[in-house]
Design an enzyme around this catalytic site. Structure first.
Site, PDB file in Angstrom:
ATOM      1  N   ASN A   9       0.874  -1.175   0.000  1.00 28.89           N
ATOM      2  CA  ASN A   9       0.000   0.000   0.000  1.00 28.89           C
ATOM      3  C   ASN A   9       0.907   1.219   0.000  1.00 28.89           C
ATOM      4  O   ASN A   9       1.474   1.575   1.028  1.00 28.89           O
ATOM      5  CB  ASN A   9      -0.899  -0.009   1.236  1.00 28.89           C
ATOM      6  CG  ASN A   9      -1.725   1.260   1.344  1.00 28.89           C
ATOM      7  OD1 ASN A   9      -1.868   2.001   0.375  1.00 28.89           O
ATOM      8  ND2 ASN A   9      -2.269   1.519   2.532  1.00 28.89           N
ATOM      9  N   GLU A 100      -6.959   4.793   7.469  1.00 26.98           N
ATOM     10  CA  GLU A 100      -6.742   6.225   7.168  1.00 26.98           C
ATOM     11  C   GLU A 100      -7.958   6.814   6.464  1.00 26.98           C
ATOM     12  O   GLU A 100      -8.301   7.978   6.658  1.00 26.98           O
ATOM     13  CB  GLU A 100      -5.457   6.387   6.334  1.00 26.98           C
ATOM     14  CG  GLU A 100      -4.222   6.145   7.197  1.00 26.98           C
ATOM     15  CD  GLU A 100      -3.022   5.606   6.451  1.00 26.98           C
ATOM     16  OE1 GLU A 100      -2.983   5.672   5.209  1.00 26.98           O
ATOM     17  OE2 GLU A 100      -2.102   5.086   7.126  1.00 26.98           O
TER      18      GLU A 100
END
Ligand code: PEP
Length: 253
Positions: A9, A100
């Site tokens: 990621n 997030e």
């Protein structure tokens, strides 16, 4: 038999040109590794999906993932990117519900359930993230939190749809902090998640569902984490930005 998966990621890092260089380095380093029943995934910024997909080409068992998707199909939603656009750009997978996005963009389980639907409708595999914050770990509510995230985000899916879902357990307190869940702590939650899936969809589907660990995975701890019975790979943030570290984690798979 469920797949082992190492997914990077990149978050909001790398330009398309830097992304091409990073993926090229990784592919060169892993070209002789047997990836049978294993997948390597690059979760890249949306602007890099096309270029990274073209570098990967038809390399077996290597895929590009987006890091988000719109909950809308098309129209007047400035700045949004639809599932159809992601597919057309070359994404085969999509990271949905990263902490997030939950924290900074207020994504709720409810909206994430829609996002999961959108990608699955287009044949894109959803990597659905769940995980507790430190306070929830400390006060012992973490299993309830994770159960709600999974039930509300995923359990409206049919059995067939659920086969295209990968679950990533990412304790928020371990993301980007250098602090890792111990293999035993992570294993306990992975087993819990697999039980939830088994109770809803049956033991066979649960056995075939890949459940990844995310949270400061690095070359030094990847093997031990992925050696646990219910940990089927990793969702890797920081260490996926350095080709040599990401390659070591792939090798540990
Ligand atoms: C992530 O962003 O999904 C992640 C696990 O980050 P890190 O590996 O940097 O903790």
């Amino acid at each position: 038999m469920r797949n082992k998966i190492v997914a990077g990621n990149w978050k909001m890092n790398t330009t398309p040109v830097e992304g091409i260089a990073l993926v090229s380095e990784v592919l060169e380093a892993i070209k002789n590794i047997d990836l049978e029943h294993k997948k390597v995934v690059f979760g890249v910024p949306a602007v890099s999906i096309t270029s990274v997909a073209s570098v990967i080409g038809d390399t077996s068992n290597v895929y590009v993932a987006s890091q988000n998707v719109s909950s809308y199909d098309s129209g007047a939603y400035t700045g949004e990117i639809s599932a159809a656009m992601l597919v057309a750009s070359g994404a085969a997978m999509a990271i949905i519900g990263h902490s997030e996005r939950r924290e900074y963009f207020n994504e709720t389980n409810e909206v994430l359930a829609v996002k999961v639907d959108k990608v699955l409708d287009k044949g894109v595999v959803a990597i659905y993230c769940c995980g507790e914050v430190l306070e929830e770990r400390k006060n012992g509510t973490f299993e309830t939190v994770i159960q709600n995230q999974i039930e509300e985000g995923l359990f409206h899916l049919s059995e067939d749809q659920m086969k295209n879902v990968v679950i990533a357990y990412e304790p928020v307190w371990a993301i980007g902090t250098g602090e890792t869940a111990s293999p035993e702590q992570a294993q306990a939650v992975h087993a819990f998640i697999r039980r939830l899936v088994a109770n809803k969809y049956g033991a066979e589907l649960a056995e075939n569902t890949s459940v990844l660990y995310g949270g400061s995975m690095k070359p030094g701890n990847a093997k031990e984490l992925m050696g646990m019975a219910d940990i089927d790979g990793g969702l890797v943030g920081g260490a996926s930005l350095k080709s040599s570290d990401f390659v070591e984690i792939i090798k540990a798979m």
